[in-house]
Design a protein around this motif. Structure first.
Motif, mmCIF file in Angstrom:
data_model
loop_
_atom_site.group_PDB
_atom_site.id
_atom_site.type_symbol
_atom_site.label_atom_id
_atom_site.label_comp_id
_atom_site.label_asym_id
_atom_site.label_seq_id
_atom_site.Cartn_x
_atom_site.Cartn_y
_atom_site.Cartn_z
ATOM 1 N N GLY A 107 6.872 23.650 1.266
ATOM 2 C CA GLY A 107 7.640 24.571 2.102
ATOM 3 C C GLY A 107 6.744 25.588 2.770
ATOM 4 O O GLY A 107 5.632 25.867 2.328
ATOM 5 N N GLY A 108 7.252 26.148 3.885
ATOM 6 C CA GLY A 108 6.555 27.218 4.563
ATOM 7 C C GLY A 108 5.616 26.749 5.660
ATOM 8 O O GLY A 108 5.412 25.561 5.889
ATOM 9 N N THR A 109 5.071 27.735 6.379
ATOM 10 C CA THR A 109 4.138 27.526 7.488
ATOM 11 C C THR A 109 3.098 28.639 7.421
ATOM 12 O O THR A 109 3.146 29.482 6.533
ATOM 13 C CB THR A 109 4.871 27.619 8.852
ATOM 14 N N TYR A 110 2.171 28.669 8.375
ATOM 15 C CA TYR A 110 1.227 29.785 8.420
ATOM 16 C C TYR A 110 1.978 31.111 8.596
ATOM 17 O O TYR A 110 1.563 32.141 8.070
ATOM 18 C CB TYR A 110 0.248 29.615 9.587
ATOM 19 N N GLN A 133 16.709 32.823 3.790
ATOM 20 C CA GLN A 133 17.311 32.190 2.618
ATOM 21 C C GLN A 133 17.951 30.856 3.006
ATOM 22 O O GLN A 133 18.405 30.678 4.136
ATOM 23 C CB GLN A 133 18.341 33.117 1.976
ATOM 24 N N GLN A 134 18.007 29.932 2.054
ATOM 25 C CA GLN A 134 18.489 28.583 2.345
ATOM 26 C C GLN A 134 19.844 28.310 1.708
ATOM 27 O O GLN A 134 20.263 28.986 0.765
ATOM 28 C CB GLN A 134 17.464 27.559 1.843
ATOM 29 N N ASN A 135 20.491 27.281 2.221
ATOM 30 C CA ASN A 135 21.806 26.870 1.725
ATOM 31 C C ASN A 135 21.624 26.078 0.432
ATOM 32 O O ASN A 135 21.781 24.871 0.386
ATOM 33 C CB ASN A 135 22.516 26.020 2.789
ATOM 34 N N LEU A 136 21.257 26.802 -0.622
ATOM 35 C CA LEU A 136 20.984 26.180 -1.909
ATOM 36 C C LEU A 136 21.289 27.196 -2.986
ATOM 37 O O LEU A 136 20.826 28.331 -2.924
ATOM 38 C CB LEU A 136 19.510 25.766 -1.993
ATOM 39 N N PHE A 193 0.853 -1.189 0.000
ATOM 40 C CA PHE A 193 0.000 0.000 0.000
ATOM 41 C C PHE A 193 0.890 1.242 0.000
ATOM 42 O O PHE A 193 1.758 1.386 0.862
ATOM 43 C CB PHE A 193 -0.871 -0.025 1.262
ATOM 44 N N PRO A 194 0.726 2.154 -0.958
ATOM 45 C CA PRO A 194 1.615 3.319 -1.023
ATOM 46 C C PRO A 194 1.505 4.214 0.207
ATOM 47 O O PRO A 194 0.404 4.571 0.634
ATOM 48 C CB PRO A 194 1.129 4.071 -2.268
ATOM 49 N N ILE A 195 2.669 4.555 0.761
ATOM 50 C CA ILE A 195 2.751 5.544 1.839
ATOM 51 C C ILE A 195 3.612 6.701 1.347
ATOM 52 O O ILE A 195 4.736 6.499 0.874
ATOM 53 C CB ILE A 195 3.368 4.950 3.130
ATOM 54 N N SER A 196 3.054 7.886 1.465
ATOM 55 C CA SER A 196 3.747 9.106 1.062
ATOM 56 C C SER A 196 3.929 10.003 2.279
ATOM 57 O O SER A 196 3.219 9.849 3.279
ATOM 58 C CB SER A 196 2.919 9.820 -0.009
ATOM 59 N N VAL A 197 4.865 10.930 2.190
ATOM 60 C CA VAL A 197 5.029 11.963 3.219
ATOM 61 C C VAL A 197 5.117 13.314 2.521
ATOM 62 O O VAL A 197 5.790 13.442 1.490
ATOM 63 C CB VAL A 197 6.297 11.726 4.072
ATOM 64 N N LYS A 198 4.411 14.294 3.052
ATOM 65 C CA LYS A 198 4.557 15.675 2.580
ATOM 66 C C LYS A 198 5.542 16.364 3.510
ATOM 67 O O LYS A 198 5.333 16.403 4.726
ATOM 68 C CB LYS A 198 3.204 16.396 2.581
ATOM 69 N N LEU A 199 6.616 16.895 2.937
ATOM 70 C CA LEU A 199 7.742 17.406 3.727
ATOM 71 C C LEU A 199 8.130 18.798 3.253
ATOM 72 O O LEU A 199 8.214 19.039 2.046
ATOM 73 C CB LEU A 199 8.940 16.453 3.571
ATOM 74 N N ASN A 200 8.392 19.687 4.186
ATOM 75 C CA ASN A 200 8.903 21.002 3.807
ATOM 76 C C ASN A 200 10.334 20.900 3.307
ATOM 77 O O ASN A 200 11.173 20.230 3.935
ATOM 78 C CB ASN A 200 8.883 21.964 4.998
ATOM 79 N N SER A 201 10.630 21.560 2.197
ATOM 80 C CA SER A 201 12.034 21.726 1.786
ATOM 81 C C SER A 201 12.724 22.632 2.783
ATOM 82 O O SER A 201 13.931 22.533 3.011
ATOM 83 C CB SER A 201 12.094 22.335 0.383
ATOM 84 N N PHE A 215 13.213 24.837 10.541
ATOM 85 C CA PHE A 215 13.633 23.650 9.800
ATOM 86 C C PHE A 215 14.184 24.122 8.454
ATOM 87 O O PHE A 215 13.508 24.823 7.713
ATOM 88 C CB PHE A 215 12.394 22.774 9.609
ATOM 89 N N ASN A 216 15.438 23.751 8.146
ATOM 90 C CA ASN A 216 16.059 24.289 6.935
ATOM 91 C C ASN A 216 16.310 23.203 5.892
ATOM 92 O O ASN A 216 16.012 22.030 6.114
ATOM 93 C CB ASN A 216 17.357 25.040 7.282
ATOM 94 N N PHE A 217 16.855 23.601 4.768
ATOM 95 C CA PHE A 217 17.014 22.666 3.656
ATOM 96 C C PHE A 217 17.948 21.505 4.003
ATOM 97 O O PHE A 217 17.685 20.357 3.630
ATOM 98 C CB PHE A 217 17.542 23.404 2.418
#
Length: 430
Positions: free
Chosen positions: A260-263, A279-282, A220-228, A236-238
């Motif tokens: 990405g992001g929050t309220y 800004q992120q380390n990217l 059964f497929p399990i996915s996760v939605k994750l902030n970059s 929480f950073n990159f």
């Protein structure tokens, strides 16, 4: 190898998505006051199933009725009654009638629960949301026992949806909701085994994944939605996200949706928050990206092999095909366009070059008052208010199968607020 939007996507568990387009999760607010799916939800998802996407993601299905993301959420926080089982089965049947997948997005709103639902929502720590207006209450830190009970509830919700005919589940660990806030050192100031190091902050999420996998089995497929990234100072950073992604890959996750992001910093909507974006380390792309998180996903693809879904901002077929060809995305998520154009995937697969950008024409603040948008708070309120226009289009589709493109943002805002009050009144009376 060239990958087209019409190509199937095989997943590690053995399931296959029929094409590379997904209806992204969008909150519907169309359940009954006590969290049961309605005929309106069935009608809406039937339209989307006919619309050609290889996979549909549900809006938030909450595991705690005292921690709604908004009034009208579907809630599975206990073994399903006969009526709930039937309602879930009817919803899943409508949502898969065109042979596509339908996955349940399972969530807990945490400290982003509005105070009219819960004045003291549970969170990793007693760190209040940094938004003005008193819309969110004073959070209370979860005990270890409560965390363990919530792990069980995530698994129960996934298993309940699987039994009802859903074809996969997504665990929501993005956008500042409960699992996302545990990952953030800014929101999570615990000193026990669920706080401090990234390994500890990710413990809750990884426990949810493990328990859910044990509950639904290997196929059964399990996915996760994750902030970059949260795009907040001290959040929480990159680099954190990349490490968590590697752990998720090792934990038998079949797909990770990068957002990405929050309220407080709503990057997920391509909008500005009330504070400066961190800004992120990217290394940013020299090419201006249509979609918000493509560069993050591309950097992640270089480090993992788990399929990635990217949502947010895609409007042209060329940008979608470019993301697939570059390896930045394996699956393209479509959100706001599908609130009006329910067959957007089908039209793209048949050659449509671009989807409409409804959001470009929407505003709560009239043009002659645009100078007020120099104030970050006004700009943020204007951005959030336009989302209500999309909420109301979903409501119209569920009721009549038709949209109202001429609807004003102000009128939509008032309609949604009135409906929220009715749902909350029904809930407290129930």
């Amino acid at each position: 190898m060239t990958i087209s939007l019409s190509d199937p996507l095989p997943l590690p568990c053995g399931a296959v998505l029929p094409n590379r387009l997904s209806k992204a999760a969008m909150t519907e607010g169309m359940a009954s006051p006590d969290g049961v799916p309605t005929a309106e939800l069935e009608r809406l998802y039937g339209l989307w199933s006919d619309g050609g996407a290889g996979m549909l993601l549900s809006g938030n299905i909450l595991i705690d009725r005292d921690h709604l993301e908004r009034p009208g959420n579907v809630v599975i926080d206990r073994p399903a009654s006969a009526a709930m089982k039937t309602a879930l089965e009817n919803w899943a049947q409508a949502a898969t009638r065109n042979g596509n997948h339908f996955w349940a997005q399972i969530s807990h709103a945490g400290r982003q629960t509005q105070s009219n639902v819960n004045k003291h929502p549970k969170a990793p720590s007693a760190v209040k949301l940094g938004l003005p207006g008193g819309q969110f209450g004073e959070p209370v830190a979860l005990t270890v026992q409560e965390i363990e009970e919530l792990v069980d509830r995530f698994a129960l919700a996934a298993m309940t949806c699987q039994a009802a005919g859903f074809t996969g589940a997504q665990i929501h660990a993005a956008h500042g909701y409960l699992l996302s806030s545990f990952l953030s050192p800014r929101a999570n100031q615990r000193t026990d085994e669920y706080g401090g190091s990234l390994e500890n902050r990710a413990r809750f999420l990884l426990a949810v994944v493990a328990k859910t996998r044990a509950a639904v089995g290997p196929d059964f497929p399990i996915s996760v939605k994750l902030n970059s990234a949260d795009f907040q100072k001290g959040g929480f950073n990159f680099d954190d996200s990349l490490q968590v992604l590697k752990w998720l890959e090792n934990a038998s996750v079949d797909l990770v949706e990068i957002s990405g992001g929050t309220y407080e910093q709503p990057a997920l909507m391509g909008a500005d928050g009330i504070e400066e974006k961190e800004q992120q380390n990217l290394a940013p792309s020299t090419k201006k990206r249509e979609a918000y998180f493509v560069d993050f996903a591309k950097a992640m693809q270089d480090a993992v092999t788990v399929p990635l879904m990217v949502t947010g901002g895609f409007r042209t077929r060329a940008a979608m095909e470019s993301a697939l060809a570059s390896g930045a995305a394996d699956l393209i998520g479509l959100g706001r366009p599908m609130c009006v154009m329910t067959d957007a995937p089908k039209q793209l697969l048949e050659g449509l070059d671009a989807l409409p950008r409804y959001e470009d024409e929407l505003r709560l603040v009239p043009g002659w008052l645009n100078f007020l948008k120099s104030f970050q708070l006004v700009k943020a309120i204007d951005g959030f208010a336009t989302i209500y226009w999309f909420y109301e289009q979903l409501e119209n589709l569920g009721k009549s199968g038709k949209t109202d493109p001429g609807l004003s943002v102000f009128k939509a805002f008032r309609a949604v607020e009135a409906r929220n009050k009715r749902l909350l009144a029904g809930r407290s009376a129930g």
